[in-house]
Design a protein around this motif. Structure first.
Motif, short mmCIF file in Angstrom:
data_model
loop_
_atom_site.label_atom_id
_atom_site.label_comp_id
_atom_site.label_asym_id
_atom_site.label_seq_id
_atom_site.Cartn_x
_atom_site.Cartn_y
_atom_site.Cartn_z
N UNK A 105 5.35 31.78 30.71
CA UNK A 105 6.77 31.95 30.36
C UNK A 105 7.54 32.54 31.54
N UNK A 106 6.98 33.57 32.18
CA UNK A 106 7.65 34.17 33.34
C UNK A 106 7.79 33.18 34.48
N UNK A 107 6.78 32.34 34.69
CA UNK A 107 6.86 31.33 35.75
C UNK A 107 7.98 30.33 35.46
N UNK A 108 8.07 29.91 34.20
CA UNK A 108 9.14 28.98 33.82
C UNK A 108 10.52 29.61 34.00
N UNK A 109 10.63 30.91 33.66
CA UNK A 109 11.91 31.60 33.85
C UNK A 109 12.27 31.67 35.32
#
Length: 146
Positions: A105-109
């Motif tokens: 999720x953090x990578x996508x953000x």
């Protein structure tokens, strides 16, 4: 009483309460999946590596149980440390899965934040430029009027 029920309804229907309830239900289902993964896949493999050992059967008997025939008079008192080991494995796998999910999720953000923004619209004329244009227009009108 009616006001109390209305307040409760407003509380229960707030978005974050409903989101939390959905999270708890999904978390419980996810916990069952992880427990099955540990019990049915990982622990048998660990047992095979350790010579057929089943950790959930390990315990430290503090007091033996007493039986009279088939009837249990005094139950066994034991610390079932193998069940604790099993629970620790469950926790570690759940924590690792959550870590991976949050990492994705953090990578996508970060990728979304790193996307180039649309070029900004060209800035309009400054106040001084507008005043200069107005002055020039007034001068032209005065020349034409003469």
């Amino acid at each position: 009483m009616k006001k109390f029920l209305q307040e409760f309804k407003e509380f229960a229907m707030k978005g974050n309460v409903v989101d939390m309830a959905v999270g708890v239900v999904i978390g419980a289902a996810f916990g069952k999946i992880v427990t099955s993964l540990v019990n049915d896949i990982i622990m048998p493999a660990v047992g095979m590596v350790t010579g057929g050992v089943n950790f959930s059967d390990y315990k430290w008997v503090i007091q033996e149980g007493v039986k009279q025939g088939e009837e249990i008079v005094t139950p066994e008192v034991a610390i079932t440390w193998g069940a604790f080991v099993q629970t620790v494995f469950d926790f570690l796998i759940i924590a690792f899965c959550i870590f991976l999910a949050i990492k994705v999720i953090n990578k996508l953000k970060r990728e979304k934040e790193a996307e180039p923004e649309a070029p900004a619209a060209p800035a309009g004329p400054t106040q001084e430029e507008l005043l200069t244009q107005i002055r020039d227009l007034i001068k032209e009108q005065n020349k034409c009027a003469k």
